[in-house]
Motif scaffolding. Structure first.
Motif, PDB file in Angstrom:
ATOM      1  N   UNK A   1       0.836  -1.203   0.000  1.00 19.16           N
ATOM      2  CA  UNK A   1       0.000   0.000   0.000  1.00 19.16           C
ATOM      3  C   UNK A   1       0.873   1.256   0.000  1.00 19.16           C
ATOM      4  N   UNK A   2       1.920   1.263   0.805  1.00 17.24           N
ATOM      5  CA  UNK A   2       2.825   2.413   0.824  1.00 17.24           C
ATOM      6  C   UNK A   2       3.460   2.626  -0.544  1.00 17.24           C
ATOM      7  N   UNK A   3       3.861   1.535  -1.183  1.00 16.39           N
ATOM      8  CA  UNK A   3       4.490   1.624  -2.505  1.00 16.39           C
ATOM      9  C   UNK A   3       3.505   2.132  -3.540  1.00 16.39           C
ATOM     10  N   UNK A   4       2.278   1.661  -3.495  1.00 10.11           N
ATOM     11  CA  UNK A   4       1.257   2.121  -4.441  1.00 10.11           C
ATOM     12  C   UNK A   4       1.035   3.622  -4.301  1.00 10.11           C
ATOM     13  N   UNK A   5       0.989   4.113  -3.072  1.00 14.08           N
ATOM     14  CA  UNK A   5       0.794   5.538  -2.867  1.00 14.08           C
ATOM     15  C   UNK A   5       1.904   6.359  -3.492  1.00 14.08           C
ATOM     16  N   UNK A   6       3.140   5.884  -3.357  1.00  9.10           N
ATOM     17  CA  UNK A   6       4.286   6.604  -3.914  1.00  9.10           C
ATOM     18  C   UNK A   6       4.296   6.527  -5.436  1.00  9.10           C
ATOM     19  N   UNK A   7       4.130   5.329  -5.972  1.00  7.27           N
ATOM     20  CA  UNK A   7       4.216   5.127  -7.421  1.00  7.27           C
ATOM     21  C   UNK A   7       3.096   5.855  -8.147  1.00  7.27           C
ATOM     22  N   UNK A   8       1.898   5.845  -7.581  1.00 10.41           N
ATOM     23  CA  UNK A   8       0.743   6.460  -8.235  1.00 10.41           C
ATOM     24  C   UNK A   8       0.607   7.945  -7.914  1.00 10.41           C
ATOM     25  N   UNK A   9       1.475   8.471  -7.085  1.00 11.01           N
ATOM     26  CA  UNK A   9       1.427   9.895  -6.765  1.00 11.01           C
ATOM     27  C   UNK A   9       0.214  10.293  -5.955  1.00 11.01           C
ATOM     28  N   UNK A  10      -0.237   9.407  -5.062  1.00 11.06           N
ATOM     29  CA  UNK A  10      -1.430   9.666  -4.271  1.00 11.06           C
ATOM     30  C   UNK A  10      -1.056  10.103  -2.861  1.00 11.06           C
ATOM     31  N   UNK A  11      -1.834  11.029  -2.325  1.00  8.12           N
ATOM     32  CA  UNK A  11      -1.712  11.411  -0.921  1.00  8.12           C
ATOM     33  C   UNK A  11      -2.267  10.267  -0.091  1.00  8.12           C
ATOM     34  N   UNK A  12      -1.449   9.641   0.740  1.00  6.29           N
ATOM     35  CA  UNK A  12      -1.881   8.438   1.444  1.00  6.29           C
ATOM     36  C   UNK A  12      -1.779   8.610   2.954  1.00  6.29           C
ATOM     37  N   UNK A  13      -2.659   7.897   3.662  1.00  9.02           N
ATOM     38  CA  UNK A  13      -2.657   7.833   5.116  1.00  9.02           C
ATOM     39  C   UNK A  13      -2.834   6.384   5.546  1.00  9.02           C
ATOM     40  N   UNK A  14      -2.446   6.111   6.772  1.00  9.45           N
ATOM     41  CA  UNK A  14      -2.584   4.764   7.328  1.00  9.45           C
ATOM     42  C   UNK A  14      -3.272   4.842   8.676  1.00  9.45           C
ATOM     43  N   UNK A  15      -4.236   3.954   8.896  1.00  4.84           N
ATOM     44  CA  UNK A  15      -4.915   3.843  10.185  1.00  4.84           C
ATOM     45  C   UNK A  15      -4.683   2.444  10.729  1.00  4.84           C
TER      46      UNK A  15
END
Length: 280
Positions: free
Chosen positions: A71-85
């Protein structure tokens, strides 16, 4: 994908050019993910399908299979603002959605200000979602389906695109709350993650126990991802595929002439199942 009228359809040449460009971008995304996630090609492909179709995915696997890393990698590769709960039994709905606080300005006037929670992200990782209480799990329902939340009677729209990738450990069930059907229905698909092959695990050992560790590189932007998602929805679906989807989904419902289904199934999939099959 959806069936579109002929008078609104783009030319075949335009569709082919857009599709080829999208396939090139998707291939670059998979290559970038492959530099960090080893030996889980099927998992990566299924998760990408869920995201490209505009849906959410539930990742199920034992600890240590790189669910969080994916999930962390997808956020970086796709250029998405990501959060984790990190879901826990004491997590409250306001911890996810946000809350209103009372503030006072220099003139003594008081007013409420909304402080957004971690759900306000383009890619949200709900880690071990079944460890939270049903009350907290249900806090995600509106956001996953309606793409907005309501706090103190006020609507707050979520960023676009918005995707939830939740993880679940299938082994430890003590102290967990099984996801209700209404919650599971919000996920486009469940992605089962198994142990890696020996060559992939050998590479994991070598790549992750040294001084240098591979890091994901950005390939797409959120805007480009939305363009590809819109292109997928514009792709025409042949009537034969539509009929096949309808036949498959309806055959899983009791009372449709299938003896095995009538004997073993009490409630079958609804129209959302047909929509999910068409999208994926």
């Amino acid at each position: 994908m959806s069936v579109i009228a002929k008078d609104k359809a783009p030319t075949e040449k335009e569709m082919i050019a857009e599709a080829e460009a999208a396939l090139t971008d998707i291939a670059q995304v998979k290559d970038a993910i492959g530099q960090v996630i080893f030996g889980q090609q099927s998992v990566v492909e299924q998760t990408m399908v869920a995201l490209l179709a505009g849906g959410h995915a539930l990742l199920v696997g034992v600890p240590g299979l790189a669910k969080t890393k994916l999930v962390e990698t997808l956020g970086t590769v796709l250029g998405l603002d990501s959060n984790r709960i990190q879901f826990t039994p004491d997590l409250m709905p306001s911890d996810i959605l946000g809350s209103e606080v009372l503030e006072q300005d220099e003139k003594g006037r008081r007013s409420f200000r909304f402080i957004s929670g971690p759900v306000f992200a383009q890619l949200l990782m709900a880690d071990e979602i079944n460890r939270a209480s049903p009350r907290t799990q249900s806090a995600l329902l509106q956001s996953m389906q309606e793409y907005h939340v309501t706090v103190a009677g006020k609507r707050h729209d979520l960023p676009s695109p918005f995707h939830v990738l939740a993880t679940q450990n299938p082994l430890e069930q003590e102290g967990t709350y099984p996801l209700p059907e209404a919650q599971l229905d919000r996920f486009l698909m469940q992605v089962d993650i198994s142990y890696p092959e020996i060559e992939a695990e050998r590479r994991i050992l070598i790549e992750t126990t040294g001084m240098d560790e591979a890091r994901a590189a950005n390939v797409l932007s959120a805007a480009r991802l939305k363009e590809i998602q819109n292109l997928i929805r514009r792709m025409p679906v042949p009537e034969t595929v539509v009929e096949a989807i309808l036949s498959l989904v309806r055959s899983a419902r009791p009372g449709q002439g299938n003896e095995d289904t009538d004997r073993h199934v009490a409630w079958g999939p609804g129209p959302r199942a047909s929509q999910a099959r068409s999208s994926a």
